[in-house]
Design an enzyme around this catalytic site. Sequence first.
Site, short mmCIF file in Angstrom:
data_model
loop_
_atom_site.label_atom_id
_atom_site.label_comp_id
_atom_site.label_asym_id
_atom_site.label_seq_id
_atom_site.Cartn_x
_atom_site.Cartn_y
_atom_site.Cartn_z
N GLU A 112 0.91 -1.06 0.17
CA GLU A 112 0.05 0.11 0.03
C GLU A 112 0.75 1.22 -0.02
O GLU A 112 1.97 1.22 0.29
CB GLU A 112 -0.99 0.15 1.38
N HIS A 114 1.99 1.29 3.42
CA HIS A 114 2.42 0.19 4.17
C HIS A 114 2.97 -0.87 3.29
O HIS A 114 2.35 -1.65 2.55
CB HIS A 114 0.98 -0.59 4.76
N GLY A 115 4.34 -0.83 3.26
CA GLY A 115 5.11 -1.68 2.39
C GLY A 115 5.63 -3.00 3.14
O GLY A 115 5.10 -4.20 2.93
N ARG A 124 9.87 -14.82 -4.12
CA ARG A 124 11.29 -14.84 -3.95
C ARG A 124 12.08 -15.78 -4.32
O ARG A 124 13.43 -15.59 -4.75
CB ARG A 124 11.35 -14.50 -2.52
N GLU A 170 9.38 -7.83 -3.00
CA GLU A 170 9.38 -9.22 -2.10
C GLU A 170 10.49 -9.27 -0.85
O GLU A 170 10.77 -10.09 -0.83
CB GLU A 170 9.73 -10.28 -3.33
N LEU A 207 33.51 -1.13 -18.51
CA LEU A 207 33.10 -0.73 -19.98
C LEU A 207 33.26 0.90 -19.82
O LEU A 207 32.93 1.25 -20.85
CB LEU A 207 31.59 -0.89 -20.14
N LEU A 259 4.52 -14.53 -1.30
CA LEU A 259 5.89 -14.00 -1.44
C LEU A 259 7.00 -14.69 -1.62
O LEU A 259 7.83 -14.81 -2.03
CB LEU A 259 5.95 -12.76 -0.48
N THR A 315 2.88 -4.52 -9.83
CA THR A 315 3.16 -5.08 -11.20
C THR A 315 2.31 -5.66 -12.08
O THR A 315 1.26 -6.67 -11.28
CB THR A 315 4.37 -6.12 -11.19
#
Length: 395
Positions: free
Chosen positions: A143, A146-147, A253, A374, A349, A249, A174
């Site tokens: 959210e 709220h992660g 993962r 995740e 590079l 999850l 996603t």
Amino acid sequence: MSLKPRAAAPAPTDLLGINHMLDDEEKAIRSTVRKWVEEKITPHAGQWFEDGVFPEDIIPELGEMGLLGMHLEGYDCAGMSATNYGLACLELEAGDSGLRSFVSVQGSLAMFPIWAYGSEEQKQRWLPEMAAGRAIGCFGLTEPDHGSDPGNMSTRAVKDGSDWVINGAKMWITNGPIADVAVVWASTEEGVRGFVVPTDTKGFTANEIKHKGSLRMSKTGELVFDNMRLPEDAVLPEVTGLKGPLSCLSEARFGILFGALGAGRSCFETALDYSKSRVQFGRPIGGFQLTQQKLTNMAMDLAKGELLAMHLGRLKDSDRGLAPEQVSFGKLNNVRVAIDAARTSRTILGGNGISHEYPIMRHSANLESVLTYEGTEEVHTLVIGQLLTGQNAFS
């Protein structure tokens, strides 16, 4: 005791001979996905990233190859092993993290909860369509406020007669803008419940999140629920509480701990090839000691990460199974390895490392998101720390 003949030198991209650990089916799946990615994704990924485009026309091909929900059984899913799923994720992410994210969300976050906790009607309605790529799924847990703390989610579902009414919002979802069905988690009086939500439901809105500096080849959205009314049979009947979303999850993962190595390998192989052709001070830069040190360290770390992934895959496929803490170990270690490989490859590079002519900067930017979603690096550190000490440091 007779002396064994000297073993042949290993391939530069397989220093530990991990290829010999694979059975014929695993080799075939890896080879098929790698060839498809090299033909269909790699030539265009830089432009898709720059344009912020996900190539939706490839979705049916992913279904035809059996990659959507490939580790699930029945309902037209391929029913392959966890290790096969991991190897496919590795090859997909060698193309782009956004591609692997699409497959992970479809199979592990949207199809898995319906398969594991859904009613027979929900399974029959959605899983065959999703396995074929005819229906796209997303997973609504995170959210705006709220992660890492889903237990305090604000999205709430309330009974109204026989219906459920949901209000709230989800963020960083996603597949959200292109999804046909969303698995939405909400607080209820009896605990956290999951709901199977067709995205054409009145009160459901998906807003695309743009202006991203990472995962640009992925469709990311905000889901908003405004008095969204669902029938009683929309709820996932077989799970209540955080066990539901957290188990999903863990499935995702597992794909990441393989997948991130694909991004790391792509960077390493690019740097290795470049070191052989880029001439400075009269010879290829691969002939200088510091460059060889960088390449050696990357090769060692990636090989150890792949050994770890294979070990965890074998555990998951065994009767013993895989503990969430072991998944955290794999995700934490292998994403770190991949990020280090991307950053080190970029230094080899030089200025060319930031060009989309090469994949390194794209992978590097993508991996910053992979590090976070995740479960953040901090969350997985504390999961392992709690196992080691017996002390909960989350609260």
